[in-house]
Design a protein around this motif. Structure first.
Motif, PDB file in Angstrom:
ATOM      1  N   LEU A 104       0.839  -1.191   0.000  1.00 31.62           N
ATOM      2  CA  LEU A 104       0.000   0.000   0.000  1.00 31.62           C
ATOM      3  C   LEU A 104       0.877   1.244   0.000  1.00 31.62           C
ATOM      4  N   GLU A 105       0.716   2.078  -1.013  1.00 40.29           N
ATOM      5  CA  GLU A 105       1.471   3.332  -1.119  1.00 40.29           C
ATOM      6  C   GLU A 105       0.563   4.480  -0.687  1.00 40.29           C
ATOM      7  N   HIS A 106       1.113   5.400   0.094  1.00 41.36           N
ATOM      8  CA  HIS A 106       0.382   6.551   0.624  1.00 41.36           C
ATOM      9  C   HIS A 106       1.078   7.825   0.170  1.00 41.36           C
ATOM     10  N   TYR A 107       0.349   8.672  -0.558  1.00 40.78           N
ATOM     11  CA  TYR A 107       0.825   9.999  -0.949  1.00 40.78           C
ATOM     12  C   TYR A 107       0.012  11.010  -0.153  1.00 40.78           C
ATOM     13  N   TYR A 108       0.649  12.062   0.342  1.00 37.11           N
ATOM     14  CA  TYR A 108      -0.100  13.048   1.106  1.00 37.11           C
ATOM     15  C   TYR A 108       0.451  14.450   0.886  1.00 37.11           C
ATOM     16  N   TYR A 109      -0.480  15.397   0.944  1.00 35.16           N
ATOM     17  CA  TYR A 109      -0.171  16.810   0.764  1.00 35.16           C
ATOM     18  C   TYR A 109      -0.822  17.574   1.903  1.00 35.16           C
ATOM     19  N   PHE A 118     -12.672   8.479   6.263  1.00 39.37           N
ATOM     20  CA  PHE A 118     -12.247   9.244   7.444  1.00 39.37           C
ATOM     21  C   PHE A 118     -13.435   9.373   8.374  1.00 39.37           C
ATOM     22  N   ALA A 119     -13.205   9.123   9.653  1.00 36.00           N
ATOM     23  CA  ALA A 119     -14.260   9.267  10.657  1.00 36.00           C
ATOM     24  C   ALA A 119     -13.740  10.131  11.791  1.00 36.00           C
ATOM     25  N   GLY A 120     -14.503  11.129  12.153  1.00 38.52           N
ATOM     26  CA  GLY A 120     -14.099  11.952  13.273  1.00 38.52           C
ATOM     27  C   GLY A 120     -14.654  13.347  13.183  1.00 38.52           C
ATOM     28  N   GLN A 134      -9.937   9.417  12.750  1.00 38.67           N
ATOM     29  CA  GLN A 134      -9.196   8.244  12.302  1.00 38.67           C
ATOM     30  C   GLN A 134      -9.358   8.080  10.800  1.00 38.67           C
ATOM     31  N   LEU A 135      -8.260   7.764  10.141  1.00 40.36           N
ATOM     32  CA  LEU A 135      -8.227   7.480   8.723  1.00 40.36           C
ATOM     33  C   LEU A 135      -8.143   5.970   8.561  1.00 40.36           C
ATOM     34  N   ASP A 136      -9.072   5.361   7.804  1.00 41.88           N
ATOM     35  CA  ASP A 136      -9.126   3.912   7.604  1.00 41.88           C
ATOM     36  C   ASP A 136      -8.978   3.581   6.129  1.00 41.88           C
ATOM     37  N   VAL A 137      -8.150   2.583   5.829  1.00 37.51           N
ATOM     38  CA  VAL A 137      -7.935   2.122   4.461  1.00 37.51           C
ATOM     39  C   VAL A 137      -8.125   0.612   4.446  1.00 37.51           C
ATOM     40  N   PHE A 138      -8.863   0.113   3.448  1.00 39.06           N
ATOM     41  CA  PHE A 138      -9.148  -1.316   3.338  1.00 39.06           C
ATOM     42  C   PHE A 138      -8.754  -1.803   1.954  1.00 39.06           C
ATOM     43  N   GLY A 139      -8.301  -3.054   1.890  1.00 39.53           N
ATOM     44  CA  GLY A 139      -7.991  -3.662   0.604  1.00 39.53           C
ATOM     45  C   GLY A 139      -8.008  -5.171   0.714  1.00 39.53           C
ATOM     46  N   THR A 141      -8.288 -12.194   1.652  1.00 39.50           N
ATOM     47  CA  THR A 141      -8.767 -11.709   2.945  1.00 39.50           C
ATOM     48  C   THR A 141      -8.797 -10.183   2.956  1.00 39.50           C
ATOM     49  N   LEU A 142      -9.408  -9.601   3.973  1.00 36.57           N
ATOM     50  CA  LEU A 142      -9.539  -8.146   4.082  1.00 36.57           C
ATOM     51  C   LEU A 142      -8.449  -7.588   4.988  1.00 36.57           C
ATOM     52  N   GLU A 143      -7.659  -6.661   4.448  1.00 34.99           N
ATOM     53  CA  GLU A 143      -6.591  -5.994   5.206  1.00 34.99           C
ATOM     54  C   GLU A 143      -7.085  -4.605   5.603  1.00 34.99           C
ATOM     55  N   HIS A 144      -6.849  -4.211   6.843  1.00 29.00           N
ATOM     56  CA  HIS A 144      -7.269  -2.913   7.370  1.00 29.00           C
ATOM     57  C   HIS A 144      -6.034  -2.155   7.854  1.00 29.00           C
ATOM     58  N   TYR A 145      -5.848  -0.942   7.342  1.00 27.89           N
ATOM     59  CA  TYR A 145      -4.797  -0.017   7.785  1.00 27.89           C
ATOM     60  C   TYR A 145      -5.512   1.145   8.445  1.00 27.89           C
ATOM     61  N   TRP A 146      -4.968   1.686   9.519  1.00 29.71           N
ATOM     62  CA  TRP A 146      -5.585   2.850  10.133  1.00 29.71           C
ATOM     63  C   TRP A 146      -4.547   3.759  10.749  1.00 29.71           C
ATOM     64  N   TYR A 147      -4.907   5.043  10.766  1.00 27.61           N
ATOM     65  CA  TYR A 147      -4.093   6.083  11.392  1.00 27.61           C
ATOM     66  C   TYR A 147      -5.018   6.871  12.299  1.00 27.61           C
ATOM     67  N   ARG A 148      -4.793   6.804  13.581  1.00 22.96           N
ATOM     68  CA  ARG A 148      -5.589   7.550  14.552  1.00 22.96           C
ATOM     69  C   ARG A 148      -4.772   8.779  14.946  1.00 22.96           C
ATOM     70  N   TYR A 149      -5.315   9.952  14.649  1.00 22.84           N
ATOM     71  CA  TYR A 149      -4.597  11.190  14.958  1.00 22.84           C
ATOM     72  C   TYR A 149      -4.321  11.267  16.449  1.00 22.84           C
ATOM     73  N   GLY A 150      -3.090  11.619  16.791  1.00 14.45           N
ATOM     74  CA  GLY A 150      -2.662  11.684  18.181  1.00 14.45           C
ATOM     75  C   GLY A 150      -2.070  10.367  18.677  1.00 14.45           C
ATOM     76  N   ASP A 151      -2.151   9.310  17.838  1.00 18.60           N
ATOM     77  CA  ASP A 151      -1.662   7.985  18.211  1.00 18.60           C
ATOM     78  C   ASP A 151      -0.230   7.750  17.743  1.00 18.60           C
ATOM     79  N   GLY A 152       0.236   8.520  16.775  1.00 18.45           N
ATOM     80  CA  GLY A 152       1.634   8.463  16.376  1.00 18.45           C
ATOM     81  C   GLY A 152       2.034   7.442  15.331  1.00 18.45           C
ATOM     82  N   GLY A 153       1.153   7.032  14.444  1.00 15.64           N
ATOM     83  CA  GLY A 153       1.616   6.175  13.363  1.00 15.64           C
ATOM     84  C   GLY A 153       0.548   5.295  12.764  1.00 15.64           C
TER      85      GLY A 153
END
Length: 124
Positions: A51-56, A80-82, A90-95, A101-113
């Motif tokens: 999974l590649e993530h580009y951000y601006y 995005f939920a919040g 929290q930012l959630d990505v699924f693939g 199978t279903l893979e879940h990636y997440w980034y919770r702001y304030g959680d550090g990664g």
């Protein structure tokens, strides 16, 4: 992080004046995008199935990218939920993985990664 090309462009600085910018990388799926907390996030399956993530980040120093790993075999979906407050939610990505199978990636702001887990199952 790196800047470089994928044909994605930040929103125009002047209304009606679109530009394009090559962000580099090599996606093999359609991208998925979301905008939250003054940041545009774009995700796609990279060569090799990661999974590649580009951000601006507005007010930042341009586009960046990071590889989040994993083993995808489909285009990602993103949500995005919040609350509409800076640095919250929290930012959630699924693939789908190469094993179906279903893979879940997440980034919770304030959680550090970024985190990820395989949710199992068998997608059709």
């Amino acid at each position: 992080t790196s800047s470089g090309g994928h044909g994605l462009a930040p929103p125009p600085a002047v209304p009606g004046a679109w530009n394009s910018q090559n962000l580099g990388g090599s996606l093999v799926s359609a991208p998925a995008a979301t905008f939250e907390n003054a940041q545009l996030d774009v995700f796609g399956e990279a060569r090799g199935g990661t999974l590649e993530h580009y951000y601006y980040a507005y007010g930042g120093d341009g586009w960046h990218s990071q590889n989040l790993g994993g083993r995808l075999d489909s285009a990602p979906a993103v949500a995005f939920a919040g609350p509409a407050e800076p640095d919250s939610g929290q930012l959630d990505v699924f693939g789908e993985t190469s094993g179906g199978t279903l893979e879940h990636y997440w980034y919770r702001y304030g959680d550090g990664g970024w985190h990820n887990q395989n949710l199992g199952g068998k997608l059709a």
